[in-house]
Design a protein around this motif. Structure first.
Motif, mmCIF file in Angstrom:
data_model
loop_
_atom_site.group_PDB
_atom_site.id
_atom_site.type_symbol
_atom_site.label_atom_id
_atom_site.label_comp_id
_atom_site.label_asym_id
_atom_site.label_seq_id
_atom_site.Cartn_x
_atom_site.Cartn_y
_atom_site.Cartn_z
ATOM 1 N N UNK A 372 0.834 -1.206 0.000
ATOM 2 C CA UNK A 372 0.000 0.000 0.000
ATOM 3 C C UNK A 372 0.872 1.261 0.000
ATOM 4 N N UNK A 373 1.864 1.308 0.880
ATOM 5 C CA UNK A 373 2.686 2.523 0.956
ATOM 6 C C UNK A 373 3.453 2.726 -0.360
ATOM 7 N N UNK A 374 4.028 1.655 -0.880
ATOM 8 C CA UNK A 374 4.857 1.793 -2.087
ATOM 9 C C UNK A 374 4.024 2.090 -3.337
ATOM 10 N N UNK A 375 2.802 1.519 -3.423
ATOM 11 C CA UNK A 375 2.074 1.652 -4.687
ATOM 12 C C UNK A 375 0.596 1.981 -4.561
ATOM 13 N N UNK A 376 0.096 2.147 -3.340
ATOM 14 C CA UNK A 376 -1.342 2.372 -3.185
ATOM 15 C C UNK A 376 -2.139 1.135 -3.539
ATOM 16 N N UNK A 377 -1.480 -0.037 -3.450
ATOM 17 C CA UNK A 377 -2.141 -1.292 -3.816
ATOM 18 C C UNK A 377 -2.740 -1.915 -2.554
ATOM 19 N N UNK A 378 -4.024 -2.230 -2.611
ATOM 20 C CA UNK A 378 -4.653 -2.872 -1.455
ATOM 21 C C UNK A 378 -4.768 -4.362 -1.717
ATOM 22 N N UNK A 379 -4.212 -5.165 -0.792
ATOM 23 C CA UNK A 379 -4.275 -6.624 -0.904
ATOM 24 C C UNK A 379 -4.859 -7.144 0.396
ATOM 25 N N UNK A 380 -4.861 -8.451 0.568
ATOM 26 C CA UNK A 380 -5.490 -9.012 1.761
ATOM 27 C C UNK A 380 -4.572 -10.040 2.404
ATOM 28 N N UNK A 381 -4.273 -9.842 3.686
ATOM 29 C CA UNK A 381 -3.492 -10.833 4.426
ATOM 30 C C UNK A 381 -4.354 -12.063 4.649
ATOM 31 N N UNK A 382 -3.794 -13.232 4.294
ATOM 32 C CA UNK A 382 -4.498 -14.483 4.604
ATOM 33 C C UNK A 382 -3.495 -15.336 5.353
ATOM 34 N N UNK A 383 -3.357 -15.070 6.620
ATOM 35 C CA UNK A 383 -2.345 -15.763 7.417
ATOM 36 C C UNK A 383 -2.767 -15.696 8.862
ATOM 37 N N UNK A 384 -1.802 -15.390 9.733
ATOM 38 C CA UNK A 384 -2.088 -15.447 11.166
ATOM 39 C C UNK A 384 -2.942 -14.287 11.666
ATOM 40 N N UNK A 385 -3.036 -13.187 10.882
ATOM 41 C CA UNK A 385 -3.978 -12.148 11.302
ATOM 42 C C UNK A 385 -5.396 -12.697 11.122
ATOM 43 N N UNK A 386 -5.633 -13.363 9.974
ATOM 44 C CA UNK A 386 -6.970 -13.867 9.685
ATOM 45 C C UNK A 386 -7.302 -15.134 10.488
#
Ligand SMILES: *Cc1c(COP(=O)(O)O)cnc(C)c1O
Length: 460
Positions: A372-386
């Motif tokens: 997000x910071x580098x490119x304004x790209x929004x992705x989704x964490x699918x790991x231990x946060x989820x």
């Protein structure tokens, strides 16, 4: 013939993207507590959070929206919707719902209950939640190859028949409410399911008298993989392949927000007369009258048109190849991605991307924030946060994998948008020795990834 695969559409209407700078984005992310779900959409340049409900509709679908018949009962739009869906799926009874999880709730509440079990290649989160809410248990039986990121086995979405048989023996077939085949396997990396596997499961279910349900959100994308990777299907059309797969099941649930190319909608399809009647009763109480369920007439028009368009050869070719394009470019650059690339998303292994960041500092969250910071790209964490849990001492029990998903909305972004995403990864690749990630400063008791707050464990 030219090698360049072009977007098989011209753009008739545009939605401006608000461009932002790195320093603006640092501030936006801090205000959003380092959780991309809490960003405003106009703070995002390329939104790869989900492929659900984010499709661009065609001129034809927008035309259908104007034609929508909003009559309470027996609307023409209902008849069109019913006719397209029953033609493709072959099911006798079609129940319109406001989205996929409503179809799941109606069917699984009816089939489930305490002492019952459901089996699937992998239960999607809303599927599991609807099943467990009835008191039943949900068991995942993913194919053994699905854990091996480097294997190029083409149908990693298959259900593992050995484990299925063991579970049925252990619980008794009378206690198995249904076996759900999710095509493509969303929670398993968007990997396809082979017809061979679906046929084997269907024969087994029929022998044992167990209900087989197809979760068919991405059945057109799955059909593409079958035609091009499974011997014997080269000459079949995508629609014929999908129809054959439907014919193997006793019921289907669909989120039209995926492969029906619309922003909202879904359906439940069944053959059994009694089951259809009982589900229709619940539909009427909770969603709406039988000929609109959870939908307006215009939604049904758009779905009827979208569910035809999605099977077009030029569309599916572009769809799968453009997802593969992103994944393979990243793979060539040395970004650790799950191979082979699935239909709707590219999954990056964040633990391998940032090998120094400890799992309890959520390397996937770090990668999502850096993108997000580098490119304004929004992705989704699918790991231990989820999926992470805590043990009794409050120590993190990590998820099986630390992934970041780049889900590609249908017909929304062009190749230059994707080249920009690839270039942003090139920039991040030069700083893979990052030392720290995030700690959670606030979390709700359920589905914490949506609303949790984070703070960096060092200087970002
Ligand atoms: C999206 C999805 C659902 C739920 O559908 P909604 O429309 O989001 O309610 C169910 N199963 C799978 C595989 C999905 O991808």
């Amino acid at each position: 013939m030219q090698k360049t695969i072009i977007e098989p559409f011209r753009i008739k209407m545009v939605e401006p993207i608000s461009m932002t700078t790195t320093s603006q984005r640092r501030k936006f992310l801090e205000d959003a507590h380092y959780n991309p779900f809490l960003l405003h959409s106009d703070q995002v340049i390329i939104d790869l959070l989900t492929d659900s409900g984010t499709s661009a509709m065609s001129a034809n679908q927008w035309g259908g929206i104007m034609r929508g018949d909003e009559s309470y009962a027996g609307a023409k739009s209902w008849e069109r919707f019913n006719s397209v869906i029953s033609h493709i799926t072959g099911f006798k009874h079609i129940l319109p719902t406001h989205q996929g999880r409503a179809a799941e709730r109606i069917l699984y509440t009816h089939l489930g209950g305490k002492g019952k079990i459901f089996i699937s290649n992998t239960h999607f989160d809303t599927t599991r939640a609807n099943i467990e809410y009835t008191g039943a248990k949900a068991f995942d039986c993913p194919h053994p190859e699905s854990d091996n990121h480097d294997s190029d086995y083409p149908f990693k979405g298959d259900i593992d028949m050995e484990t299925v048989k063991e579970l049925v023996d252990e619980w008794g077939s009378e206690n198995v409410s249904a076996i759900i085949l999710t095509v493509t396997n969303n929670s398993g990396g968007g990997q396809p399911v082979s017809m061979h596997n679906a046929r084997e499961l269907s024969a087994f279910c029929r022998e044992k008298g167990i209900y087989m349900v197809l979760d068919c959100c991405r059945i057109a994308e799955n059909s593409y993989f079958i035609k091009h990777k499974e011997p014997g299907f080269e000459k079949k059309t995508y629609k014929q392949i999908a129809s054959e797969m439907f014919s193997l099941a006793d019921a289907a649930v669909m989120s039209a927000k995926k492969d029906a190319l619309v922003n909202m909608g879904g359906f439940l399809a069944v053959n059994d007369e009694t089951l259809a009647r009982e589900c229709t009763n619940v539909l009427i109480i909770s969603e709406g009258y039988a000929t609109y369920g959870g939908l307006s007439g215009r939604d049904m028009e758009a779905i009827a048109i979208g569910f035809e368009e999605v099977f077009r050869e030029d569309y599916l070719h572009y769809r799968i190849k453009s997802t593969t394009y992103v994944g393979e470019k990243l793979n060539e650059m040395g970004v650790p991605v799950l191979m082979p690339i699935g239909g709707h998303a590219v999954y990056v292994d964040a633990k391998k991307f940032y090998p120094v960041i400890p799992v309890d500092q959520y390397p996937g969250q770090r990668l999502a924030c850096d993108l997000y910071i580098a490119g304004g790209i929004r992705s989704c964490e699918i790991g231990s946060v989820m999926f992470g849990k805590y043990d009794k001492k409050g120590k993190l029990i990590p998820a099986r994998q630390e992934l970041v998903r780049l889900a590609i909305p249908r017909r929304v972004y062009t190749q230059s948008h994707m080249d920009y995403v690839i270039e942003t990864f090139e920039m991040l690749m030069e700083h893979r020795n990052k030392q720290f990630g995030f700690k959670i400063t606030y979390e709700p008791p359920f589905l914490r990834h949506f609303t949790a707050h984070f703070s960096p464990c060092g200087n970002c």
